[in-house]
Scaffold this motif. Structure first.
Motif, short mmCIF file in Angstrom:
data_model
loop_
_atom_site.label_atom_id
_atom_site.label_comp_id
_atom_site.label_asym_id
_atom_site.label_seq_id
_atom_site.Cartn_x
_atom_site.Cartn_y
_atom_site.Cartn_z
N ASP A 177 -32.72 46.29 -81.66
CA ASP A 177 -32.14 47.17 -83.15
C ASP A 177 -30.63 48.33 -84.09
O ASP A 177 -30.31 48.71 -83.20
N VAL A 178 -30.23 47.96 -85.04
CA VAL A 178 -29.10 48.48 -85.13
C VAL A 178 -29.19 50.47 -84.73
O VAL A 178 -28.18 50.97 -84.65
N ASP A 179 -30.38 50.90 -85.87
CA ASP A 179 -30.14 52.33 -85.12
C ASP A 179 -29.62 53.10 -84.12
O ASP A 179 -29.17 54.28 -84.28
N GLU A 180 -30.70 51.80 -82.95
CA GLU A 180 -30.51 52.53 -81.95
C GLU A 180 -29.30 52.67 -81.42
O GLU A 180 -28.73 53.20 -80.62
N LEU A 181 -28.51 51.48 -81.93
CA LEU A 181 -27.42 50.85 -81.00
C LEU A 181 -26.60 52.33 -81.50
O LEU A 181 -25.65 52.30 -80.99
N VAL A 182 -26.37 52.25 -82.97
CA VAL A 182 -25.40 53.54 -83.06
C VAL A 182 -25.25 54.56 -82.62
O VAL A 182 -24.45 55.67 -82.36
N GLU A 183 -26.91 54.61 -82.71
CA GLU A 183 -26.75 56.18 -82.00
C GLU A 183 -26.75 56.45 -80.44
O GLU A 183 -25.65 57.08 -80.44
N LYS A 184 -26.72 54.94 -79.63
CA LYS A 184 -25.83 55.75 -78.52
C LYS A 184 -24.80 55.86 -78.35
O LYS A 184 -24.19 55.84 -77.55
N LEU A 185 -23.75 54.58 -79.66
CA LEU A 185 -22.39 53.91 -79.94
C LEU A 185 -21.55 56.07 -79.97
O LEU A 185 -21.08 56.58 -79.17
N ASN A 186 -22.51 57.00 -80.84
CA ASN A 186 -22.15 57.46 -81.12
C ASN A 186 -22.47 59.19 -80.20
O ASN A 186 -22.00 59.65 -80.24
N ALA A 187 -23.25 58.73 -78.77
CA ALA A 187 -23.77 59.83 -78.29
C ALA A 187 -22.45 59.81 -77.01
O ALA A 187 -22.14 60.42 -76.99
N VAL A 188 -21.72 58.80 -76.59
CA VAL A 188 -20.97 58.12 -75.57
C VAL A 188 -19.39 58.42 -76.47
O VAL A 188 -18.55 59.22 -75.42
N ILE A 189 -19.41 59.08 -77.98
CA ILE A 189 -18.18 59.12 -79.02
C ILE A 189 -17.76 60.87 -78.76
O ILE A 189 -16.97 61.23 -78.44
N ASP A 190 -18.63 61.41 -79.00
CA ASP A 190 -18.65 62.90 -79.03
C ASP A 190 -17.77 63.18 -78.01
O ASP A 190 -18.90 63.00 -77.08
#
Length: 69
Positions: free
Chosen positions: A56-69
């Motif tokens: 799921d692209v939305d799940e992937l984007v959410e997870k990536l943003n969570a570790v970049i913050d």
């Protein structure tokens, strides 16, 4: 370059957004995406990679943003 990951960024752009951040790499690995260093990563978007790997692209984007913050 954006401060947040978007589905239309290339995998390479995401890696450049947080250079050396092993958590970003781990998100990709955990979702079955192991070819971060392959030439395709420079042109393949997060959306395309998610689709190819059945994620799921939305799940992937959410997870990536969570570790970049």
């Amino acid at each position: 370059m954006a401060d947040k990951v978007t589905a239309d960024m290339t995998i390479y752009d995401v890696l450049c957004l947080a250079p050396g951040n092993e958590k970003v790499q781990q998100v990709f690995f955990d979702m079955g995406m192991h070819c971060l260093g392959c030439p395709i990563s420079r042109g393949e978007t997060v959306r395309e990679a998610a689709a190819v790997h059945g994620n799921d692209v939305d799940e992937l984007v959410e997870k990536l943003n969570a570790v970049i913050d």
